[in-house]
Design a protein around this motif. Structure first.
Motif, PDB file in Angstrom:
ATOM      1  N   TYR A  22       0.862  -1.180   0.000  1.00 28.91           N
ATOM      2  CA  TYR A  22       0.000   0.000   0.000  1.00 28.91           C
ATOM      3  C   TYR A  22       0.901   1.233   0.000  1.00 28.91           C
ATOM      4  O   TYR A  22       1.652   1.458   0.946  1.00 28.91           O
ATOM      5  N   ARG A  55      -8.464   8.885  -0.533  1.00 27.96           N
ATOM      6  CA  ARG A  55      -8.902   9.229   0.817  1.00 27.96           C
ATOM      7  C   ARG A  55      -8.995  10.754   0.908  1.00 27.96           C
ATOM      8  O   ARG A  55      -8.080  11.458   0.451  1.00 27.96           O
ATOM      9  N   GLY A  56     -10.074  11.253   1.480  1.00 24.13           N
ATOM     10  CA  GLY A  56     -10.234  12.692   1.515  1.00 24.13           C
ATOM     11  C   GLY A  56     -10.902  13.215   2.760  1.00 24.13           C
ATOM     12  O   GLY A  56     -11.621  12.505   3.463  1.00 24.13           O
ATOM     13  N   ALA A  57     -10.612  14.482   3.036  1.00 24.96           N
ATOM     14  CA  ALA A  57     -11.309  15.262   4.063  1.00 24.96           C
ATOM     15  C   ALA A  57     -11.735  16.542   3.354  1.00 24.96           C
ATOM     16  O   ALA A  57     -10.890  17.389   3.022  1.00 24.96           O
ATOM     17  N   GLY A 116     -15.718  13.114   5.467  1.00 23.31           N
ATOM     18  CA  GLY A 116     -14.726  12.090   5.175  1.00 23.31           C
ATOM     19  C   GLY A 116     -15.169  11.206   4.028  1.00 23.31           C
ATOM     20  O   GLY A 116     -16.372  10.947   3.853  1.00 23.31           O
ATOM     21  N   VAL A 118     -13.644   7.634   1.644  1.00 28.16           N
ATOM     22  CA  VAL A 118     -12.645   6.647   1.214  1.00 28.16           C
ATOM     23  C   VAL A 118     -13.220   5.945  -0.008  1.00 28.16           C
ATOM     24  O   VAL A 118     -14.304   5.355   0.062  1.00 28.16           O
ATOM     25  N   LEU A 136     -17.133   4.773   1.034  1.00 27.27           N
ATOM     26  CA  LEU A 136     -17.759   5.034   2.330  1.00 27.27           C
ATOM     27  C   LEU A 136     -17.536   6.510   2.610  1.00 27.27           C
ATOM     28  O   LEU A 136     -16.406   6.985   2.533  1.00 27.27           O
ATOM     29  N   ARG A 181      -8.271  18.078   1.817  1.00 22.31           N
ATOM     30  CA  ARG A 181      -7.150  17.173   1.504  1.00 22.31           C
ATOM     31  C   ARG A 181      -7.664  15.953   0.758  1.00 22.31           C
ATOM     32  O   ARG A 181      -8.641  15.322   1.181  1.00 22.31           O
ATOM     33  N   TYR A 185      -3.691   6.591  -3.323  1.00 20.12           N
ATOM     34  CA  TYR A 185      -2.850   5.475  -2.895  1.00 20.12           C
ATOM     35  C   TYR A 185      -2.957   4.344  -3.917  1.00 20.12           C
ATOM     36  O   TYR A 185      -3.972   4.195  -4.591  1.00 20.12           O
TER      37      TYR A 185
ATOM     38  N   TYR B   6       0.547   2.811   5.421  1.00 20.76           N
ATOM     39  CA  TYR B   6      -0.389   1.887   6.095  1.00 20.76           C
ATOM     40  C   TYR B   6       0.434   1.069   7.090  1.00 20.76           C
ATOM     41  O   TYR B   6       0.663  -0.134   6.898  1.00 20.76           O
ATOM     42  N   ARG B  31      -1.306  11.025   8.638  1.00 21.81           N
ATOM     43  CA  ARG B  31      -2.437  11.926   8.385  1.00 21.81           C
ATOM     44  C   ARG B  31      -3.761  11.270   8.785  1.00 21.81           C
ATOM     45  O   ARG B  31      -4.637  11.916   9.349  1.00 21.81           O
ATOM     46  N   ASP B  32      -3.889   9.993   8.476  1.00 22.96           N
ATOM     47  CA  ASP B  32      -5.112   9.243   8.787  1.00 22.96           C
ATOM     48  C   ASP B  32      -4.784   8.094   9.729  1.00 22.96           C
ATOM     49  O   ASP B  32      -3.651   7.599   9.760  1.00 22.96           O
ATOM     50  N   LEU B  33      -5.806   7.652  10.440  1.00 24.53           N
ATOM     51  CA  LEU B  33      -5.695   6.448  11.259  1.00 24.53           C
ATOM     52  C   LEU B  33      -6.777   5.465  10.817  1.00 24.53           C
ATOM     53  O   LEU B  33      -7.857   5.867  10.368  1.00 24.53           O
ATOM     54  N   VAL B  34      -6.464   4.198  10.951  1.00 22.94           N
ATOM     55  CA  VAL B  34      -7.445   3.141  10.701  1.00 22.94           C
ATOM     56  C   VAL B  34      -7.476   2.231  11.920  1.00 22.94           C
ATOM     57  O   VAL B  34      -6.429   1.747  12.360  1.00 22.94           O
ATOM     58  N   GLN B  93     -12.277   4.523   9.811  1.00 23.83           N
ATOM     59  CA  GLN B  93     -11.360   5.415   9.109  1.00 23.83           C
ATOM     60  C   GLN B  93     -11.409   6.780   9.794  1.00 23.83           C
ATOM     61  O   GLN B  93     -12.480   7.385   9.881  1.00 23.83           O
ATOM     62  N   ILE B  94     -10.286   7.256  10.276  1.00 29.56           N
ATOM     63  CA  ILE B  94     -10.227   8.558  10.936  1.00 29.56           C
ATOM     64  C   ILE B  94      -9.432   9.486  10.039  1.00 29.56           C
ATOM     65  O   ILE B  94      -8.213   9.357   9.902  1.00 29.56           O
ATOM     66  N   GLN B  95     -10.146  10.407   9.396  1.00 30.88           N
ATOM     67  CA  GLN B  95      -9.549  11.256   8.372  1.00 30.88           C
ATOM     68  C   GLN B  95      -8.888  12.490   8.988  1.00 30.88           C
ATOM     69  O   GLN B  95      -9.448  13.134   9.870  1.00 30.88           O
ATOM     70  N   ASP B  96      -7.687  12.814   8.482  1.00 27.06           N
ATOM     71  CA  ASP B  96      -6.959  14.012   8.914  1.00 27.06           C
ATOM     72  C   ASP B  96      -6.821  14.062  10.443  1.00 27.06           C
ATOM     73  O   ASP B  96      -6.969  15.126  11.052  1.00 27.06           O
ATOM     74  N   LEU B 151      -4.449  -0.648  15.425  1.00 23.99           N
ATOM     75  CA  LEU B 151      -4.424   0.735  14.947  1.00 23.99           C
ATOM     76  C   LEU B 151      -3.330   0.872  13.894  1.00 23.99           C
ATOM     77  O   LEU B 151      -2.186   0.439  14.109  1.00 23.99           O
ATOM     78  N   ILE B 154      -1.627   6.085   8.290  1.00 22.58           N
ATOM     79  CA  ILE B 154      -1.465   6.287   6.850  1.00 22.58           C
ATOM     80  C   ILE B 154      -0.949   7.698   6.615  1.00 22.58           C
ATOM     81  O   ILE B 154      -1.542   8.679   7.068  1.00 22.58           O
TER      82      ILE B 154
END
Lengths: 191, 156
Positions: A22, A55-57, A116, A118, A136, A181, A185, B6, B31-34, B93-96, B151, B154
Motif C-alpha cells: 500500500y 482518501r479525503g477530508a 470524510g 474513502v 464510504l 485534503r 494510494y 499503512y 495523516r489518517d488512522l485506521v 477510518q479517521i480522516q486528517d 491501529l 497512513i
C-alpha cells in the motif's frame, strides 16, 4: 482499563511477513478554494498497482454532493448506487447514464468541519472490464448523512486520470475550501 | 515517488475482559488512522469513542445506519459501532487525524454477527491532533477476552 502505548507496542510487535503493498502516490492539500482536484498521471502507476484508493477530508460552503470522473470523460457513461442513513431514516437510490459517479450525498457546509470519504477503485488498469468503485463517506451537522456507494464507468480503458469535485448533478457548481485534503494510494497485486 | 505506508502502530489481543481499551501516544506522523476491531462484548451493545481524554459529549456528533434498527442499547453522540456477544468486525477510518485546521471525522463500517450490519460517521468538534483514542462499551459492559484491536497509520 488497558493502557496501550503505541510506541511500546511497536517494540513488541513481530516483524510483518510479506511485502508492503500500500503506497502513497500523490496528495493535494488545497491552499485556496478550488472547483476540482485531478490526478492526471495515473498511467505512470499502471505497471505497479492493481487497485487505487482515494482518501479525503472535504470542506465546502454549501450542502452539496461529491462526484468522480475518470479519464476526463463527462459523457453519460456512469452509473451509481447509494445506501445512506440520516439517523432516523435510511434511503437508497440508483441511477444510470450519469455524467459522473456520485460518491457522497451530502456534505456539512463549514470551514472547519470536514466530510470524510474513502474510495476504492478496483482493477482500474485492466482493459477487459468496466472500472468499478465503492465508497464510504459521511459528515455530521446540518448535513447529517453516512453512505455506502458503488459506481461503474462503462468503459474498458485503463484509467489515466481521476477528477474529483462537488456539485448537485456532477463535478462543478461548488468549490472545495482551503484545507481540503485528497490523497491517492496504490495497492499492489500479489507477485 | 511512491511512499510505502499503512503502518501497523499497535495491536492488542485481550487476555482478559476489559472495560475499555486506550491507544495512547499516537504519533502525528500519520495523516489518517485506521482502527480495526474483531471481537465480542459482554452484551449486544454500542461502543463509544473518546479522543484525547475529551469526555464532553457535546463535542461529538454522529449519524448512523443500522440494519435492523437497534434503539434500546444504543445511541449517544460518541457511539462509533455496535458490538455483539457473538462476533463483530469493524473498520474505522479517521480522516486528517493529525491535522490542526479542522474537526476530526471518523467513518466506520461494521458487521455484528446475528445482530446488525451498519455504518456511521462521527465528528469530534476539536482541531487538535488526535493523540489518544479510548473505546468503551456502554453501560458498564466489557470487551471479551480474545478480542483484537489494531491501529494503523497512513501518511498523506
Amino acid at each position: 482499563m488497558l493502557l496501550l502505548g503505541v510506541l511500546a507496542a511497536q517494540a513488541e510487535a513481530a516483524a510483518p511477513a510479506g511485502v508492503a503493498a500500500y503506497d502513497l502516490l500523490e496528495t493535494e492539500i488545497l491552499t485556496g478554494s478550488q472547483a476540482s482536484v485531478t490526478f492526471s498521471s495515473l498511467g505512470d502507476y499502471a505497471s505497479d498497482y492493481q487497485h487505487l484508493q482515494v482518501r479525503g477530508a472535504i470542506m465546502t460552503t454549501a450542502d452539496t454532493r461529491f462526484w468522480m470522473n475518470l479519464n476526463s470523460d463527462t459523457g453519460s457513461n456512469y452509473s451509481w448506487h447509494r445506501l445512506s442513513g440520516q439517523g432516523s431514516s435510511v434511503g437508497s437510490e440508483g441511477n444510470s447514464s450519469q455524467t459522473g459517479m456520485r460518491l457522497m450525498n451530502s456534505i456539512q457546509p463549514a470551514s472547519t468541519s470536514a466530510a470524510g470519504i474513502v474510495i476504492d477503485l478496483l482493477d482500474c488498469y485492466e482493459t477487459t472490464k468496466y472500472t468499478t468503485a465503492r465508497a464510504l463517506s459521511g459528515s455530521t451537522g446540518s448535513a447529517n448523512e453516512v453512505g455506502l456507494f458503488s459506481g461503474s464507468w462503462q468503459d474498458t480503458a485503463a484509467i489515466t486520470g481521476i477528477t474529483l469535485g462537488l456539485g448537485n448533478t456532477g463535478v462543478g457548481g461548488n468549490d472545495m475550501l482551503t484545507g481540503t485534503r485528497i490523497s491517492l494510494y496504490g495497492l499492489k497485486a500479489s507477485a | 515517488m511512491p511512499t510505502s505506508t499503512y503502518v501497523a502502530l499497535a495491536t492488542t489481543t485481550l487476555g482478559a475482559t476489559a472495560a475499555s481499551v486506550t491507544f495512547s501516544s499516537i504519533p502525528a506522523t500519520y495523516r489518517d488512522l485506521v482502527l480495526v476491531y474483531n471481537g465480542t462484548t459482554s452484551a449486544n451493545i454500542g461502543v463509544d469513542v473518546e479522543f484525547n481524554g475529551d469526555t464532553n459529549s457535546a463535542n461529538y456528533s454522529r449519524v448512523f445506519m443500522y440494519a435492523p434498527p437497534v434503539t434500546s442499547t444504543t445511541g449517544g453522540p460518541q457511539e462509533i459501532f455496535y458490538s455483539s456477544t457473538a462476533r463483530t468486525v469493524v473498520t474505522c477510518q479517521i480522516q486528517d487525524s493529525s491535522a490542526t485546521d479542522k474537526h476530526k471525522t471518523l467513518l466506520s463500517r461494521m458487521g455484528a454477527v446475528d445482530v446488525i450490519v451498519g455504518a456511521s460517521a462521527l465528528r469530534w468538534a476539536n482541531t487538535n491532533a488526535i493523540t489518544s483514542l479510548k473505546l468503551t462499551p456502554k453501560s458498564g459492559n466489557t470487551f471479551s477476552s480474545g478480542s483484537t484491536l489494531s491501529l494503523f497509520g497512513i501518511e498523506a
